[in-house]
Enzyme design. Sequence first.
Site, PDB file in Angstrom:
ATOM      1  N   CYS A 245       0.835  -1.196   0.000  1.00 51.83           N
ATOM      2  CA  CYS A 245       0.000   0.000   0.000  1.00 51.83           C
ATOM      3  C   CYS A 245       0.879   1.259   0.000  1.00 51.83           C
ATOM      4  O   CYS A 245       1.518   1.558  -0.997  1.00 51.83           O
ATOM      5  CB  CYS A 245      -0.989  -0.027   1.168  1.00 51.83           C
ATOM      6  SG  CYS A 245      -2.370   1.130   0.969  1.00 51.83           S
TER       7      CYS A 245
ATOM      8  N   HIS B 205      -3.538  -4.804   0.901  1.00 50.44           N
ATOM      9  CA  HIS B 205      -2.947  -5.263   2.157  1.00 50.44           C
ATOM     10  C   HIS B 205      -2.966  -6.786   2.242  1.00 50.44           C
ATOM     11  O   HIS B 205      -3.934  -7.378   2.720  1.00 50.44           O
ATOM     12  CB  HIS B 205      -3.712  -4.671   3.349  1.00 50.44           C
ATOM     13  CG  HIS B 205      -3.439  -3.225   3.571  1.00 50.44           C
ATOM     14  ND1 HIS B 205      -2.488  -2.780   4.473  1.00 50.44           N
ATOM     15  CD2 HIS B 205      -3.969  -2.115   2.996  1.00 50.44           C
ATOM     16  CE1 HIS B 205      -2.456  -1.455   4.452  1.00 50.44           C
ATOM     17  NE2 HIS B 205      -3.342  -1.029   3.561  1.00 50.44           N
TER      18      HIS B 205
ATOM     19  N   GLU C 104      -1.450  -8.652   4.252  1.00 50.30           N
ATOM     20  CA  GLU C 104      -1.467  -9.094   5.656  1.00 50.30           C
ATOM     21  C   GLU C 104      -2.881  -9.130   6.218  1.00 50.30           C
ATOM     22  O   GLU C 104      -3.114  -9.741   7.282  1.00 50.30           O
ATOM     23  CB  GLU C 104      -0.570  -8.182   6.504  1.00 50.30           C
ATOM     24  CG  GLU C 104      -1.154  -6.851   6.923  1.00 50.30           C
ATOM     25  CD  GLU C 104      -1.178  -5.768   5.848  1.00 50.30           C
ATOM     26  OE1 GLU C 104      -1.486  -4.607   6.181  1.00 50.30           O
ATOM     27  OE2 GLU C 104      -0.888  -6.089   4.664  1.00 50.30           O
TER      28      GLU C 104
END
Length: 269
Positions: A133, A234, A236
């Site tokens: 990002c 993202h 994660e």
Amino acid sequence: MSARAEAATMRPLIGITGRRYRLELLKGSDERYGDRCADSYMSDFASRIAQAGGLPVHLSYDTDATDICQWLSGVVITGGQDLHPACWGGDTAVVRDIDPRMDPMSHDVARDEYEIELVRAALERGIPVLGVCRGMQVLNVALGGTLIADLPPGSVSHLSSEAAPTDGTADHLVAFEKGSIAADLFGEHALTNSWHHQAVDRCGAGLVVTGRTSDGVIESVELPGAPVLGVQWHPEWMKSADPAMAWIVQAGAERLAAHRGEEMQRSLR
């Protein structure tokens, strides 16, 4: 045991960047802390890197970028607040003069400078880099690229109203270029989450665009011939396993094995 065999049993050290804020931002914070600060890191990065076999290590702004790159096998530049427009020659007139340690979403020039320096140090040493990002935008700016300061509303939603973790909305489909790292990892298309309003405009030196949404917004970039990947979403926070996190660990492991092999060759001369 050979150097490569030894390296194969070692877990690559993956550096993860974070942010800095004043302790008084915490609810119920003791006033005795005064203007003391704390460093903050999204634990999802460390968890997923560890699950993929890496050794996550959090990097503060005080961890010298050049020196730490002597030890790291991979670097993750994480998400967060906008980059300051001065980093790429953008319009600074719109910037609010707010202490970033008091407003976590305001510009943090110290963070900008540190992460740009870290990217450049890692690239110079051939260390794999994953930009997430904001991190993808840092990667681009570090190589002399520019950003779109504020995406106008369009046919694709880039500022999701959903809470993390999420795999994104149906309209946020990223198409990848054949033969790219991203295509190897995700296939021809991937549905991803999205929380950004800045975006890559002109790519920095050597970077190529390898993924876009249907509105043309750049969603992944790479440095051909190098283990460098930037993703605008993202990984994660994806509910499903996102291969980008496993990729940085694998790339770090390969770099570690190659480095150990070079050391062994030098010792035999």
